[in-house]
Design a protein around this motif. Structure first.
Motif, PDB file in Angstrom:
ATOM      1  N   PRO A 121       0.926  -1.170  -0.014  1.00 25.19           N
ATOM      2  CA  PRO A 121      -0.058   0.137   0.158  1.00 25.19           C
ATOM      3  C   PRO A 121       0.760   1.286  -0.022  1.00 25.19           C
ATOM      4  N   MET A 122       0.272   2.392  -0.487  1.00 24.07           N
ATOM      5  CA  MET A 122       1.101   3.711  -0.688  1.00 24.07           C
ATOM      6  C   MET A 122       0.437   4.640   0.124  1.00 24.07           C
ATOM      7  N   SER A 123       1.077   5.332   0.931  1.00 18.60           N
ATOM      8  CA  SER A 123       0.183   6.731   1.696  1.00 18.60           C
ATOM      9  C   SER A 123       0.409   7.659   0.571  1.00 18.60           C
ATOM     10  N   PRO A 124      -0.586   8.715   1.025  1.00 28.16           N
ATOM     11  CA  PRO A 124      -0.460   9.890  -0.219  1.00 28.16           C
ATOM     12  C   PRO A 124       0.966  10.797   0.009  1.00 28.16           C
ATOM     13  N   GLY A 125       1.634  10.601   1.051  1.00 29.51           N
ATOM     14  CA  GLY A 125       3.084  11.054   1.131  1.00 29.51           C
ATOM     15  C   GLY A 125       4.083  10.389   0.033  1.00 29.51           C
ATOM     16  N   ASP A 126       3.739   8.920   0.086  1.00 27.72           N
ATOM     17  CA  ASP A 126       4.606   8.271  -0.878  1.00 27.72           C
ATOM     18  C   ASP A 126       4.486   8.581  -2.613  1.00 27.72           C
ATOM     19  N   MET A 127       2.999   8.892  -2.503  1.00 22.87           N
ATOM     20  CA  MET A 127       2.591   9.203  -4.147  1.00 22.87           C
ATOM     21  C   MET A 127       3.304  10.449  -4.377  1.00 22.87           C
ATOM     22  N   ARG A 128       3.354  11.572  -3.374  1.00 23.18           N
ATOM     23  CA  ARG A 128       4.093  12.817  -3.864  1.00 23.18           C
ATOM     24  C   ARG A 128       5.389  12.825  -4.274  1.00 23.18           C
TER      25      ARG A 128
END
Length: 131
Positions: A121-128
């Protein structure tokens, strides 16, 4: 000087065709196979487009059943495979093909089903921070 044998008009040539009891099919058989193929393609298409089944797993299993039926139709009507021709080897080829299709389809479905569960799973922070 070259010696030539006399040419005779009463030469008999016999052409032997080795068919192994396999038929080549008639126009009626080809049309029947074509109509069955169209039906076996249209029904799964309608099942998906009309949303007949609410559970996607049921839909996929029904589509797989139609795919196997279509393989059998192609092998019987277009490849002329039956239990009598080739000493029964064509039936063995049919069974082998069905086994391979079941293994390939069930393995593919198993991988796709478990792919989502095994993804990290990816968090929104990882996506940025992704490039």
């Amino acid at each position: 000087m070259s010696a030539r044998a006399p040419v005779s008009d009463d030469v008999h040539v016999e052409v032997v065709h080795d068919h192994h009891e396999a038929g080549h099919g008639s126009r009626r058989e080809y049309i029947t196979g074509f109509v069955l193929s169209v039906i076996l393609t249209a029904i799964p298409f309608w099942l998906v487009m009309a949303g007949v089944f609410t559970d996607p797993r049921v839909t996929s299993f029904v589509i797989m059943a139609f795919a196997v039926a279509q393989i059998v139709v192609h092998m019987v009507y277009f490849l002329h495979m039956n239990a009598r021709s080739e000493g029964g080897w064509t039936m063995m080829a049919l069974i082998f093909t069905v086994v391979l299709v079941v293994i390939a389809l069930s393995g593919s479905l198993w991988v796709m089903y478990h792919l989502n569960a095994n993804m990290m799973p990816m968090s929104p922070g990882d996506m940025r921070t992704m490039p």
